[in-house]
Design a protein around this motif. Structure first.
Motif, PDB file in Angstrom:
ATOM      1  N   ILE A   1       0.448  -1.257  -0.001  1.00 55.77           N
ATOM      2  CA  ILE A   1       0.099  -0.381  -0.215  1.00 55.77           C
ATOM      3  C   ILE A   1       0.860   1.475   0.437  1.00 55.77           C
ATOM      4  CG2 ILE A   1      -1.585   1.439   1.214  1.00 55.77           C
ATOM      5  CD1 ILE A   1      -2.781  -1.636   2.379  1.00 55.77           C
ATOM      6  N   LYS A   2       2.055   1.129   1.119  1.00 59.83           N
ATOM      7  CA  LYS A   2       3.112   2.111   1.352  1.00 59.83           C
ATOM      8  C   LYS A   2       3.109   2.600  -0.899  1.00 59.83           C
ATOM      9  CE  LYS A   2       4.394   1.374   5.102  1.00 59.83           C
ATOM     10  NZ  LYS A   2       5.809   1.068   5.785  1.00 59.83           N
ATOM     11  N   LYS A   3       3.896   1.499  -1.017  1.00 55.78           N
ATOM     12  CA  LYS A   3       4.314   1.949  -2.977  1.00 55.78           C
ATOM     13  C   LYS A   3       3.411   1.960  -3.473  1.00 55.78           C
ATOM     14  CE  LYS A   3       7.618  -1.588  -1.423  1.00 55.78           C
ATOM     15  NZ  LYS A   3       8.753  -1.562  -0.769  1.00 55.78           N
ATOM     16  N   ALA A   4       2.210   1.742  -3.732  1.00 56.45           N
ATOM     17  CA  ALA A   4       1.111   2.252  -4.363  1.00 56.45           C
ATOM     18  C   ALA A   4       0.859   3.252  -4.229  1.00 56.45           C
ATOM     19  CB  ALA A   4      -0.596   1.336  -4.001  1.00 56.45           C
ATOM     20  N   THR A   5       0.933   3.667  -2.889  1.00 58.29           N
ATOM     21  CA  THR A   5       0.714   5.202  -2.072  1.00 58.29           C
ATOM     22  C   THR A   5       1.527   6.277  -3.144  1.00 58.29           C
ATOM     23  OG1 THR A   5      -0.287   4.719   0.057  1.00 58.29           O
ATOM     24  CG2 THR A   5       0.018   7.684  -0.873  1.00 58.29           C
ATOM     25  N   ASN A   6       2.895   5.781  -3.465  1.00 59.72           N
ATOM     26  CA  ASN A   6       4.037   6.767  -3.986  1.00 59.72           C
ATOM     27  C   ASN A   6       3.600   6.554  -5.983  1.00 59.72           C
ATOM     28  OD1 ASN A   6       5.367   6.963  -1.521  1.00 59.72           O
ATOM     29  ND2 ASN A   6       6.506   5.210  -2.165  1.00 59.72           N
ATOM     30  N   THR A   7       3.338   5.505  -6.386  1.00 63.53           N
ATOM     31  CA  THR A   7       2.451   5.470  -7.163  1.00 63.53           C
ATOM     32  C   THR A   7       1.514   6.745  -7.387  1.00 63.53           C
ATOM     33  OG1 THR A   7       3.543   2.979  -7.790  1.00 63.53           O
ATOM     34  CG2 THR A   7       2.210   3.937  -9.599  1.00 63.53           C
ATOM     35  N   LEU A   8       0.309   6.713  -6.797  1.00 60.87           N
ATOM     36  CA  LEU A   8      -0.630   7.558  -6.933  1.00 60.87           C
ATOM     37  C   LEU A   8      -0.124   9.023  -6.606  1.00 60.87           C
ATOM     38  CD1 LEU A   8      -3.561   7.741  -6.980  1.00 60.87           C
ATOM     39  CD2 LEU A   8      -3.972   8.257  -4.765  1.00 60.87           C
ATOM     40  N   ILE A   9       1.159   9.330  -6.746  1.00 59.00           N
ATOM     41  CA  ILE A   9       1.340  10.560  -6.006  1.00 59.00           C
ATOM     42  C   ILE A   9       1.832  10.548  -7.677  1.00 59.00           C
ATOM     43  CG2 ILE A   9       3.125  11.686  -5.158  1.00 59.00           C
ATOM     44  CD1 ILE A   9       2.760  10.638  -2.501  1.00 59.00           C
ATOM     45  N   VAL A  10       2.967   9.798  -7.927  1.00 57.85           N
ATOM     46  CA  VAL A  10       3.728  10.168  -9.069  1.00 57.85           C
ATOM     47  C   VAL A  10       2.109  10.200 -10.354  1.00 57.85           C
ATOM     48  CG1 VAL A  10       5.260   8.669 -10.633  1.00 57.85           C
ATOM     49  CG2 VAL A  10       5.878   8.975  -8.857  1.00 57.85           C
ATOM     50  N   CYS A  11       1.539   9.346 -10.595  1.00 53.12           N
ATOM     51  CA  CYS A  11       0.577   9.183 -11.540  1.00 53.12           C
ATOM     52  C   CYS A  11       0.228  10.646 -11.364  1.00 53.12           C
ATOM     53  CB  CYS A  11      -0.269   8.231 -11.962  1.00 53.12           C
ATOM     54  SG  CYS A  11       0.461   6.683 -11.990  1.00 53.12           S
TER      55      CYS A  11
END
Length: 548
Positions: free
Chosen positions: A494-504
């Motif tokens: 979930i942490k890594k998904a949040t980082n991806t969401l910020i970049v997207c």
């Protein structure tokens, strides 16, 4: 509006020859301009497009002409595989758990192996305690994150902050009661004050963190197969740690390294030979540490790149990322261990080398400190300077890799190109500070600890039911450890998904709004509340970000 060959990230099967979606506007269609007057005509921004940064996210998947993806940083993937083969070779011919060279015969006889009954008991503890507690932790984590947290994200984030302060206050009160000294009271008061101040700083970011957390969980829960991938790849570093110790122990205690004892010396202990063997000793330690940290970091970054691919697909093309083992999950994993594997090995190597040298310098400093022949002042200062420099290098590398691998997973670029893309993206958007606020990780870590406590209590319950005998504290600790491992592995996804969401969102909010209009509106409002200077004006197409 803007015709381009750049395309959104889409997950495709091997049989597909073209991406699923095409857009009439550039990937990353965010226009970031600085204006002094808030009332300026925003329609005029159409003519102020800034081409100073790379707008494209042309990824290396099959295009319209059916060209194949490109393997990135192949030299580093080959180097990693060669290093694995070398470690396996050393393990087969030199690996050992015993130290039997240079000892007297009677000492070797006293070095008994682990009794069979102890090994059997350890196996029973793992089977009857570790496995059930892991299952409890998995289901609790899945239920809490998939069903409760997305609906009550603000409450969860707020509660984690409040309960963390309450926990610190309780611990400090216990310390002051058990050790009623002035320095205990002073240190406890300082700890509470710092914690309260930290929470006060983070308080205004609660809506921002809650919205990102809820959206990330929705994306990952739609592709829950990524959890199993994360658990499997998180288990491998533990196996490799034991294997590295096995190889290093056998190599360090070989006949070429150990000085044999004299037969008439009953107090002889194992000693290493001087001269060239000492250099070999430090070389074996260095290479073993690099191998250990490199392999463990590669496994962790494979998870990061896979999660980035899954989350990126969900953000821009949710039809391919809507089932447990969706094409997004399988394709992202395939790219991580094939086309992007070299980039993963490339970036992981830097951190592994720095960490290995840090540990070696720490060992050298402690050895010189405990040595009868005190080392010179100059050597001590030099070691301290080197250790300080390595410490300063390590954190920026980890932070840089954290976002670089998001780009690797989304776009499929090489490691260096992905790093440049991340830097340019945040610089162009003026949102660099967003990456520093890690309230989501703070919340997820707190939840993981609570679930681990429940897992430990489940271990105590198993003992109470009589399925296996073990002391209650041991049962709780075993349940807590296994539960924390499973919960942390899932929380890291979930942490890594949040980082991806910020970049997207930073790169292409228009694409995100097209796939998830309601969620895009929520996250835009949350970003405005957390960062008032960054105003996001939502239109149908595109979204315009104005930094005032």
């Amino acid at each position: 509006m803007f015709e381009s060959n750049a395309r959104p990230y889409t997950s495709t099967n091997a049989a597909e020859s073209r991406p699923v979606n095409k857009t009439p506007f550039d990937y990353g269609a965010v226009r970031a301009v600085n204006v002094e007057d808030e009332n300026s005509d925003l329609n005029a921004l159409d003519n102020s497009w800034d081409n100073s940064w790379d707008k494209g996210g042309k990824i290396d998947i099959a295009d319209d002409n059916g060209s194949e993806p490109v393997y990135r940083d192949v030299a580093f993937s080959a180097l990693f595989v060669m290093h694995l083969l070398a470690m396996l070779f050393l393990g087969i011919f030199y690996g050992s758990w015993t130290i039997d060279v240079g000892r007297h015969k009677d000492e070797e006889e006293e070095n008994e192996l682990i009794p069979d009954d102890s090994l059997s008991m350890s196996t029973d503890l793992v089977i009857f305690l570790g496995v059930p507690c892991s299952a409890v932790s998995f289901f609790l984590t899945f239920i809490v994150t998939s069903f409760y947290t997305p609906k009550h994200a603000t409450f969860v984030v707020t509660s984690s902050l409040v309960l963390s302060v309450a926990s610190i206050i309780l611990i400090c009160l216990l310390l002051c009661t058990m050790f009623p000294f002035w320095y205990t009271i002073l240190s406890s008061f300082t700890m509470v004050a710092v914690t309260v101040y930290y929470v006060m700083i983070l308080w205004k970011f609660i809506p921002f963190a809650a919205t990102n957390l809820a959206m990330s969980i929705k994306g990952i829960s739609s592709n829950c197969g990524i959890y199993f991938i994360a658990i499997v790849f998180s288990t491998f570093p533990f196996i490799w740690t034991f294997f590295t110790l096995y190889v290093a122990n056998g190599s360090l205690n070989s006949e070429k390294m150990i000085k044999p004892c004299e037969e008439d010396d009953p107090d002889c202990a194992v000693q290493y030979k001087s001269g060239g063997s000492e250099v070999i000793l430090w070389g074996i330690l260095l290479l073993s540490l690099i191998s250990l940290y490199w392999t463990c970091t590669v496994m962790s970054n494979i998870i990061q790149v896979t999660v980035a691919g899954v989350m990126g697909t969900w953000c821009f093309n949710k039809t391919n990322a809507s089932t447990c083992c969706s094409p997004a999950v399988t394709s992202s994993l395939h790219r991580s261990i094939t086309f992007s594997f070299g980039s993963i090995c490339f970036g992981s190597l830097f951190g592994a080398i720095v960490t290995a040298f840090r540990i070696l310098t720490s060992i050298a400093r402690n050895q010189d400190r405990n040595d009868d022949n005190n080392c010179s002042l100059e050597d001590g200062i030099l070691v301290c300077i080197i250790e300080c420099i390595l410490s300063l290098i390590k954190d920026p590398i980890e932070y840089f890799n954290r976002w670089t691998y998001v780009y690797v997973g989304i776009y499929g670029h090489s490691y260096i190109k992905s790093g440049k893309g991340v830097i340019e993206l945040f610089r162009a958007r003026g949102w660099t500070l967003i990456a520093t606020y890690d309230l989501v990780s703070y919340t997820l870590n707190f939840i993981a600890v609570q679930i681990s406590i429940c897992s430990g209590l489940a271990g105590v319950a198993i003992i109470a039911l009589g399925y296996i005998y073990a002391p209650t504290p041991m049962a709780f600790c075993i349940g807590f450890i296994f539960g924390f491992f499973i919960s942390s592995a899932m929380m890291n996804v979930i942490k890594k998904a949040t980082n991806t969401l910020i970049v997207c969102y930073a790169d292409s909010p228009a694409m995100l709004e097209e796939s998830h209009p309601e969620l895009a509106q929520e996250i835009a409002k949350a970003w405005i509340s957390a960062f008032p200077d960054c105003r996001v004006i939502l239109e149908k197409e595109p979204i315009i970000a104005v930094s005032v």
